[in-house]
Design a protein around this motif. Structure first.
Motif, PDB file in Angstrom:
ATOM      1  N   TYR A  43      38.317  50.009  31.939  1.00 14.83           N
ATOM      2  CA  TYR A  43      39.606  49.900  32.632  1.00 14.83           C
ATOM      3  C   TYR A  43      39.660  50.982  33.698  1.00 14.83           C
ATOM      4  N   LEU A  44      40.012  50.601  34.908  1.00 15.93           N
ATOM      5  CA  LEU A  44      40.018  51.500  36.061  1.00 15.93           C
ATOM      6  C   LEU A  44      41.439  51.971  36.344  1.00 15.93           C
ATOM      7  N   ALA A  45      41.793  53.101  35.763  1.00 17.49           N
ATOM      8  CA  ALA A  45      43.146  53.644  35.873  1.00 17.49           C
ATOM      9  C   ALA A  45      43.237  54.581  37.071  1.00 17.49           C
ATOM     10  N   GLY A  46      44.353  54.552  37.731  1.00 19.46           N
ATOM     11  CA  GLY A  46      44.556  55.496  38.826  1.00 19.46           C
ATOM     12  C   GLY A  46      45.590  55.004  39.819  1.00 19.46           C
ATOM     13  N   PHE A  47      45.984  55.920  40.674  1.00 20.33           N
ATOM     14  CA  PHE A  47      46.964  55.589  41.712  1.00 20.33           C
ATOM     15  C   PHE A  47      46.331  54.793  42.843  1.00 20.33           C
ATOM     16  N   ASP A  48      45.061  54.438  42.686  1.00 18.62           N
ATOM     17  CA  ASP A  48      44.347  53.658  43.696  1.00 18.62           C
ATOM     18  C   ASP A  48      45.075  52.344  44.018  1.00 18.62           C
ATOM     19  N   VAL A  49      45.845  51.834  43.063  1.00 20.00           N
ATOM     20  CA  VAL A  49      46.574  50.582  43.286  1.00 20.00           C
ATOM     21  C   VAL A  49      47.659  50.727  44.354  1.00 20.00           C
ATOM     22  N   PHE A  50      47.988  51.964  44.732  1.00 22.32           N
ATOM     23  CA  PHE A  50      48.995  52.200  45.762  1.00 22.32           C
ATOM     24  C   PHE A  50      48.394  52.422  47.147  1.00 22.32           C
ATOM     25  N   SER A  80      44.084  48.777  48.638  1.00 19.45           N
ATOM     26  CA  SER A  80      43.916  48.782  47.180  1.00 19.45           C
ATOM     27  C   SER A  80      43.011  47.668  46.662  1.00 19.45           C
ATOM     28  N   LEU A  81      43.097  46.475  47.213  1.00 18.03           N
ATOM     29  CA  LEU A  81      42.248  45.383  46.728  1.00 18.03           C
ATOM     30  C   LEU A  81      40.783  45.637  47.076  1.00 18.03           C
ATOM     31  N   ALA A  82      40.518  46.066  48.300  1.00 17.58           N
ATOM     32  CA  ALA A  82      39.142  46.367  48.704  1.00 17.58           C
ATOM     33  C   ALA A  82      38.604  47.550  47.901  1.00 17.58           C
ATOM     34  N   HIS A  83      39.438  48.543  47.674  1.00 13.47           N
ATOM     35  CA  HIS A  83      39.002  49.701  46.892  1.00 13.47           C
ATOM     36  C   HIS A  83      38.705  49.285  45.447  1.00 13.47           C
ATOM     37  N   GLY A  84      39.526  48.401  44.906  1.00 15.93           N
ATOM     38  CA  GLY A  84      39.279  47.895  43.551  1.00 15.93           C
ATOM     39  C   GLY A  84      37.934  47.177  43.468  1.00 15.93           C
ATOM     40  N   GLU A  85      37.610  46.403  44.497  1.00 13.41           N
ATOM     41  CA  GLU A  85      36.305  45.720  44.531  1.00 13.41           C
ATOM     42  C   GLU A  85      35.177  46.743  44.586  1.00 13.41           C
ATOM     43  N   TRP A  86      35.360  47.806  45.375  1.00 12.61           N
ATOM     44  CA  TRP A  86      34.364  48.865  45.446  1.00 12.61           C
ATOM     45  C   TRP A  86      34.183  49.529  44.076  1.00 12.61           C
ATOM     46  N   LEU A  87      35.301  49.827  43.404  1.00 14.52           N
ATOM     47  CA  LEU A  87      35.220  50.429  42.072  1.00 14.52           C
ATOM     48  C   LEU A  87      34.476  49.518  41.104  1.00 14.52           C
ATOM     49  N   LYS A  88      34.755  48.214  41.162  1.00 16.04           N
ATOM     50  CA  LYS A  88      34.082  47.275  40.264  1.00 16.04           C
ATOM     51  C   LYS A  88      32.589  47.189  40.572  1.00 16.04           C
ATOM     52  N   LEU A  89      32.222  47.280  41.847  1.00 14.83           N
ATOM     53  CA  LEU A  89      30.802  47.314  42.212  1.00 14.83           C
ATOM     54  C   LEU A  89      30.129  48.576  41.679  1.00 14.83           C
ATOM     55  N   GLN A  90      30.834  49.697  41.743  1.00 13.83           N
ATOM     56  CA  GLN A  90      30.297  50.940  41.185  1.00 13.83           C
ATOM     57  C   GLN A  90      30.083  50.790  39.679  1.00 13.83           C
ATOM     58  N   CYS A  91      31.022  50.158  39.022  1.00 14.73           N
ATOM     59  CA  CYS A  91      30.875  49.911  37.579  1.00 14.73           C
ATOM     60  C   CYS A  91      29.634  49.065  37.322  1.00 14.73           C
ATOM     61  N   THR A 150      31.371  46.513  33.327  1.00 13.63           N
ATOM     62  CA  THR A 150      32.283  45.563  33.964  1.00 13.63           C
ATOM     63  C   THR A 150      33.602  46.287  34.196  1.00 13.63           C
ATOM     64  N   GLY A 151      34.028  46.367  35.449  1.00 10.51           N
ATOM     65  CA  GLY A 151      35.277  47.039  35.772  1.00 10.51           C
ATOM     66  C   GLY A 151      36.468  46.115  35.638  1.00 10.51           C
ATOM     67  N   LEU A 152      37.522  46.593  35.023  1.00 16.75           N
ATOM     68  CA  LEU A 152      38.788  45.854  34.891  1.00 16.75           C
ATOM     69  C   LEU A 152      39.825  46.587  35.737  1.00 16.75           C
ATOM     70  N   TYR A 153      40.172  45.997  36.864  1.00 14.21           N
ATOM     71  CA  TYR A 153      41.077  46.641  37.816  1.00 14.21           C
ATOM     72  C   TYR A 153      42.484  46.068  37.646  1.00 14.21           C
ATOM     73  N   PRO A 154      43.513  46.919  37.640  1.00 14.00           N
ATOM     74  CA  PRO A 154      44.878  46.442  37.413  1.00 14.00           C
ATOM     75  C   PRO A 154      45.345  45.336  38.359  1.00 14.00           C
ATOM     76  N   LEU A 155      44.804  45.276  39.566  1.00 16.32           N
ATOM     77  CA  LEU A 155      45.256  44.250  40.517  1.00 16.32           C
ATOM     78  C   LEU A 155      44.410  42.980  40.468  1.00 16.32           C
ATOM     79  N   ASP A 156      43.563  42.842  39.444  1.00 15.54           N
ATOM     80  CA  ASP A 156      42.751  41.626  39.322  1.00 15.54           C
ATOM     81  C   ASP A 156      43.606  40.397  39.029  1.00 15.54           C
ATOM     82  N   SER A 157      44.704  40.588  38.333  1.00 18.43           N
ATOM     83  CA  SER A 157      45.590  39.464  37.990  1.00 18.43           C
ATOM     84  C   SER A 157      46.800  39.464  38.904  1.00 18.43           C
ATOM     85  N   GLN A 158      47.264  38.278  39.232  1.00 19.94           N
ATOM     86  CA  GLN A 158      48.464  38.172  40.062  1.00 19.94           C
ATOM     87  C   GLN A 158      49.658  37.807  39.204  1.00 19.94           C
TER      88      GLN A 158
END
Length: 169
Positions: free
Chosen positions: A7-14, A18-29, A35-43
């Motif tokens: 789970y990728l916790a952080g203020f990155d969602v702000f 944020s969506l592109a950064h979440g994709e970058w974080l998941k690629l790093q994972c 497997t990265g689980l980013y808070p903005l993966d679900s709508q």
């Protein structure tokens, strides 16, 4: 081998990106075998009133934490001198569930080095600009975060590298 879910916790969602950064974080994972689980993966469902949307986000994020094997938390200062309060909650929630938490910060300076502006004489103590005591345990975060997580000075990729190494050993 089953990939561990992080789970990728952080203020990155702000962040504005944020969506592109979440994709970058998941690629790093992924590059470290996770497997990265980013808070903005679900709508959220469309048209929810503000309070219902807030509740939906809370429930979705806590469900992701429960579904994870570990948490990676961005505990850099956000909107002040301390980490994001939502991220701090997520760290505590994960710890309460028995999940390992890894955190990253961009500074090694202790709280006293970063926040203390004066030292009162009677009794001696470090204080901040508002006169509140600054804890002096030699830690770069509040003890409740520093003692509950493995804290890495660096960025998300460096923390994931250390995390992968530790989980392999």
């Amino acid at each position: 081998m089953i990939m561990k879910r992080i789970y990728l916790a952080g203020f990155d969602v702000f962040r504005a990106d944020s969506l592109a950064h979440g994709e970058w974080l998941k690629l790093q994972c992924q590059s470290h075998g996770f497997t990265g689980l980013y808070p903005l993966d679900s709508q959220a469902p469309a048209g929810l009133p503000a309070r219902a949307l807030a509740q939906w986000i809370y429930e979705a994020n806590t469900a992701l934490i429960r579904a994870s094997d570990a948490v990676l938390a961005n505990l850099n200062a956000f909107r002040g001198a301390e980490p994001d309060s939502g991220t701090a909650f997520e760290v505590g929630y994960a710890v309460a569930l028995g999940k390992p938490v890894w955190a990253y910060v961009d500074h090694a300076d202790t709280l006293v080095q970063r926040l203390a502006v004066a030292q009162a004489d009677d009794p001696p103590r470090h204080v901040d600009a508002q006169g509140h005591t600054v804890e002096d345990f030699g830690l770069n975060l509040n003890l409740m975060l520093a003692c509950s997580a493995t804290v890495v000075v660096g960025d998300a990729a460096q923390c994931l590298g250390r995390m992968a190494q530790a989980l392999r050993d």
